[in-house]
Design a protein around this motif. Structure first.
Motif, PDB file in Angstrom:
ATOM      1  N   LEU A  25       0.827  -1.202   0.000  1.00  0.00           N
ATOM      2  CA  LEU A  25       0.000   0.000   0.000  1.00  0.00           C
ATOM      3  C   LEU A  25       0.864   1.256   0.000  1.00  0.00           C
ATOM      4  CD1 LEU A  25      -2.848  -0.997   2.459  1.00  0.00           C
ATOM      5  CD2 LEU A  25      -2.994  -0.697  -0.017  1.00  0.00           C
ATOM      6  N   TYR A  26       1.923   1.258   0.810  1.00  0.00           N
ATOM      7  CA  TYR A  26       2.820   2.413   0.822  1.00  0.00           C
ATOM      8  C   TYR A  26       3.542   2.561  -0.508  1.00  0.00           C
ATOM      9  CZ  TYR A  26       1.949   3.263   5.726  1.00  0.00           C
ATOM     10  OH  TYR A  26       1.345   3.555   6.909  1.00  0.00           O
ATOM     11  N   ARG A  27       3.830   1.444  -1.163  1.00  0.00           N
ATOM     12  CA  ARG A  27       4.442   1.488  -2.494  1.00  0.00           C
ATOM     13  C   ARG A  27       3.460   2.125  -3.487  1.00  0.00           C
ATOM     14  NH1 ARG A  27       9.418   1.208  -4.721  1.00  0.00           N
ATOM     15  NH2 ARG A  27       9.637  -0.664  -5.920  1.00  0.00           N
ATOM     16  N   GLY A  28       2.200   1.757  -3.381  1.00  0.00           N
ATOM     17  CA  GLY A  28       1.175   2.352  -4.244  1.00  0.00           C
ATOM     18  C   GLY A  28       0.997   3.831  -3.983  1.00  0.00           C
ATOM     19  N   LEU A  29       1.082   4.221  -2.725  1.00  0.00           N
ATOM     20  CA  LEU A  29       0.970   5.642  -2.386  1.00  0.00           C
ATOM     21  C   LEU A  29       2.142   6.449  -2.931  1.00  0.00           C
ATOM     22  CD1 LEU A  29      -0.317   5.388   1.284  1.00  0.00           C
ATOM     23  CD2 LEU A  29      -1.563   6.341  -0.661  1.00  0.00           C
ATOM     24  N   SER A  30       3.285   5.819  -3.065  1.00  0.00           N
ATOM     25  CA  SER A  30       4.472   6.541  -3.541  1.00  0.00           C
ATOM     26  C   SER A  30       4.407   6.871  -5.027  1.00  0.00           C
ATOM     27  CB  SER A  30       5.735   5.736  -3.244  1.00  0.00           C
ATOM     28  OG  SER A  30       5.820   4.602  -4.083  1.00  0.00           O
ATOM     29  N   THR A  31       3.450   6.280  -5.759  1.00  0.00           N
ATOM     30  CA  THR A  31       3.334   6.580  -7.183  1.00  0.00           C
ATOM     31  C   THR A  31       2.858   8.006  -7.425  1.00  0.00           C
ATOM     32  OG1 THR A  31       1.049   5.801  -7.358  1.00  0.00           O
ATOM     33  CG2 THR A  31       2.807   4.173  -7.729  1.00  0.00           C
ATOM     34  N   GLY A  32       2.038   8.508  -6.527  1.00  0.00           N
ATOM     35  CA  GLY A  32       1.511   9.860  -6.683  1.00  0.00           C
ATOM     36  C   GLY A  32       0.321   9.937  -7.618  1.00  0.00           C
ATOM     37  N   ASP A  33      -0.089   8.812  -8.187  1.00  0.00           N
ATOM     38  CA  ASP A  33      -1.249   8.758  -9.065  1.00  0.00           C
ATOM     39  C   ASP A  33      -2.512   8.870  -8.215  1.00  0.00           C
ATOM     40  OD1 ASP A  33      -2.658   8.274 -11.533  1.00  0.00           O
ATOM     41  OD2 ASP A  33      -3.020   6.229 -10.793  1.00  0.00           O
ATOM     42  N   ARG A  34      -3.323   9.887  -8.481  1.00  0.00           N
ATOM     43  CA  ARG A  34      -4.451  10.176  -7.607  1.00  0.00           C
ATOM     44  C   ARG A  34      -5.430   9.008  -7.444  1.00  0.00           C
ATOM     45  NH1 ARG A  34      -6.533  14.523  -4.942  1.00  0.00           N
ATOM     46  NH2 ARG A  34      -8.761  14.367  -4.533  1.00  0.00           N
ATOM     47  N   PRO A  35      -5.895   8.372  -8.533  1.00  0.00           N
ATOM     48  CA  PRO A  35      -6.822   7.234  -8.323  1.00  0.00           C
ATOM     49  C   PRO A  35      -6.180   6.093  -7.535  1.00  0.00           C
ATOM     50  CG  PRO A  35      -6.871   7.958 -10.616  1.00  0.00           C
ATOM     51  CD  PRO A  35      -5.753   8.687  -9.955  1.00  0.00           C
ATOM     52  N   THR A  36      -4.921   5.818  -7.796  1.00  0.00           N
ATOM     53  CA  THR A  36      -4.229   4.764  -7.064  1.00  0.00           C
ATOM     54  C   THR A  36      -4.110   5.122  -5.595  1.00  0.00           C
ATOM     55  OG1 THR A  36      -2.963   4.186  -9.033  1.00  0.00           O
ATOM     56  CG2 THR A  36      -2.086   3.426  -6.917  1.00  0.00           C
TER      57      THR A  36
END
Length: 67
Positions: A25-36
């Motif tokens: 989840l933290y890896r997904g948050l690091s993308t910066g992509d708003r929907p993600t």
């Protein structure tokens, strides 16, 4: 997977994998992509309710299992 299906996923997942899921989840948050990020934050909230605050600390402190 819809957010409403997350509770069922948590029930089928062994608790030992909660920390690893939190890392993803933290890896997904690091993308910066708003929907993600929106999806990750919703799952983060439900996972924190299920696994407790210790899950966050363990996932951030774990240096062995990198994602």
């Amino acid at each position: 997977m819809a957010i409403r299906d997350v509770d069922g996923m948590f029930n089928s997942l062994d608790p030992e994998y909660y920390d690893i899921l939190m890392k993803y989840l933290y890896r997904g948050l690091s993308t910066g992509d708003r929907p993600t990020c929106d999806q990750c934050l919703k799952i983060h909230e439900k996972l924190t309710e299920k696994a407790g605050l210790g899950c966050i600390l363990r996932s951030l402190a774990d240096t062995v299992n990198t994602v």
